[in-house]
Structure formats: C-alpha cells, structure tokens
Write an enzyme that holds these catalytic residues in place. Structure first.
Site: not given
Length: 256
Positions: A18, A37, A63-64, A156, A160, A191
């Site tokens: 996405m 990314d 790397d966020v 997860y 979210k 994906t």
C-alpha cells in the site's frame, strides 16, 4: 492538472504494498515524493517506477523506530524538495499472533516501536515543516482492527487503536495551524505479504478470498490502490475541511 500539483509528500513504508501504491499514485497526481523504507532495494524500485512514469521522487532509507534517523530524513527531504506538505505514515509490522497473556514484553515493545512510535516520531518532526508552510495534511495508516477487536494479533490491533487515537488527538491539536490529520483503516488487502499467505492457504487464493471476505459486503479482497485513492483524497485540498476522521476502506466489513 494533478490533484497534488506543487505538493511535496513524505511517505514511510513506501517500498511495497500500500505504501508503494500510494507513492506511485501521488507522483502521478503531481506530487514530489520522498520515498522512505528500510528496504533500500525495493524503495529504489518504487522511485524508478515513478521516474518511468514521468514523476519526481527520491529515496531515503529510514527506520521509523529511531527518532534521530527520522529527524534527519525529514529535514533532508524538506531541504531537497523545498519543504513538505504531506506526511503519510504507512510503515508498519504485524508482529506475533499471540493473545495478551502469552505476549512477551520484548514482542510488545518491538511492535509498538514501529507501529506507534514510528507514527509519533514522523509526525513530531514533520509538524514544524507543515507549520512553516501554513497548512498541511497527515494521513496515518491504521486498520479495521484499530476500530474493532478480534481474537488474533493482539499487540498489532492495540497498536492500530493507538494510531487511531493519535490521529484524533493531533487533528484536535494542530487544526489551529491549518494542519489536517486523518487515518485510513483497511481490511485485508492483497499486498505481497498477503499474496504469500493466500498461496499457502488450503485451496489457494480463491479459498482465502472467500474466507477473508465472508463478513464484508463487497466479497473481494482489497487492492493496494483501493486504499491509496482514499489516502489521496485525504491528502489533497479536496479534503480541506476534513480532519480527525478514521476512514474505513474495508469492502463494508465494519458496516455489518
């Protein structure tokens, strides 16, 4: 005229799925795109695809979960493109499939470091650039499981949910700067990761699709571009009076 002409967008997790669909659509609509990314090879493939289509993009490895790295990339992208107008927080991991009582602290922390702190760090360091612009748009990728619960992937889904709340909080906080903050909440989307899962499912993709869409009104899996078009609307000036929205893009899953 493109829907994002003269805009600069920074997109995390843009190497595939996405995130890549969003980056390519934004570029096709006139935006200059900072593609970021961890996956440098695939990130550069995204940039190459944008260039092949006549668009403008540049890649930065990111790397966020590392704040200083986030700040460095945000500032570099703003300098390269003359500012920032849009942030799309797409980077995320799914983590382990365990219920609360089986999760280890390190499993919880590893998931939250990317899916929650990543959104926090990127938003934190993009906001000053948007304030200097006098307006801006942030779109966060969440999930239908940021809105409803089920019995899988607890960490997860909780993460979210945090992204959904961060969206509303930041929308309330930064509206005075004409900065809009919204989130999208997909159900199952085809994906590359999901395609691999579907191939291994008994009966292959047709059986997997039937299984995963049984609670949807529209009985097909999403495509990355289905979600990207929702992000495009929220990022564009067409949504100039839209903020604090948690938008399901889910084939009607949450309507039933």
């Amino acid at each position: 005229m493109g829907r994002l002409d003269d805009k600069v967008a920074l997109i995390t997790g843009a190497a595939m799925g996405m995130g890549r669909a969003t980056a390519e659509l934004f570029a096709a609509e006139g935006a200059k795109v900072a593609v970021t990314d961890l996956d440098e090879a695939r990130g550069k493939e995204t940039v190459a695809a944008i260039h092949a289509g006549g668009g403008t993009a540049e890649f930065w490895p990111l790397d966020v979960s590392r704040e200083q790295e986030v700040k460095n990339v945000v500032d570099a992208a703003a300098e390269a493109f003359g500012g920032l107008d849009i942030l799309v927080n797409c980077a995320g991991i799914i983590g382990v499939d365990k219920p609360t009582h089986e999760l280890a602290e390190e499993e919880w922390d590893a998931l939250f470091a990317v899916d929650v702190k990543g959104v926090f760090f990127c938003t934190k360091h993009v906001i000053p650039h948007l304030i200097s612009r006098g307006k801006g748009s942030i779109v966060n990728y969440s999930s239908i499981y940021g809105m409803i619960g089920n019995d899988e992937f607890t960490a997860y889904h909780v993460a979210k949910g945090a992204v959904a709340m961060q969206t509303r909080q930041d929308a309330a906080t930064y509206g005075k700067h004409n900065i809009r903050v919204n989130s999208v909440h997909p159900s199952t989307v085809l994906t590359p990761l999901v395609e691999g899962i579907a191939r291994d499912f008994p009966g292959g993709l047709p059986a997997y699709e039937a299984h995963m869409t049984g609670n949807q009104s529209l009985r097909r899996l999403g495509r990355p571009v289905d979600v990207a078009y929702g992000v495009l609307y929220l990022a564009s000036d067409e949504a100039d009076w839209v903020t604090g929205v948690n938008l399901p893009i889910d084939g009607g899953y949450t309507a039933r």
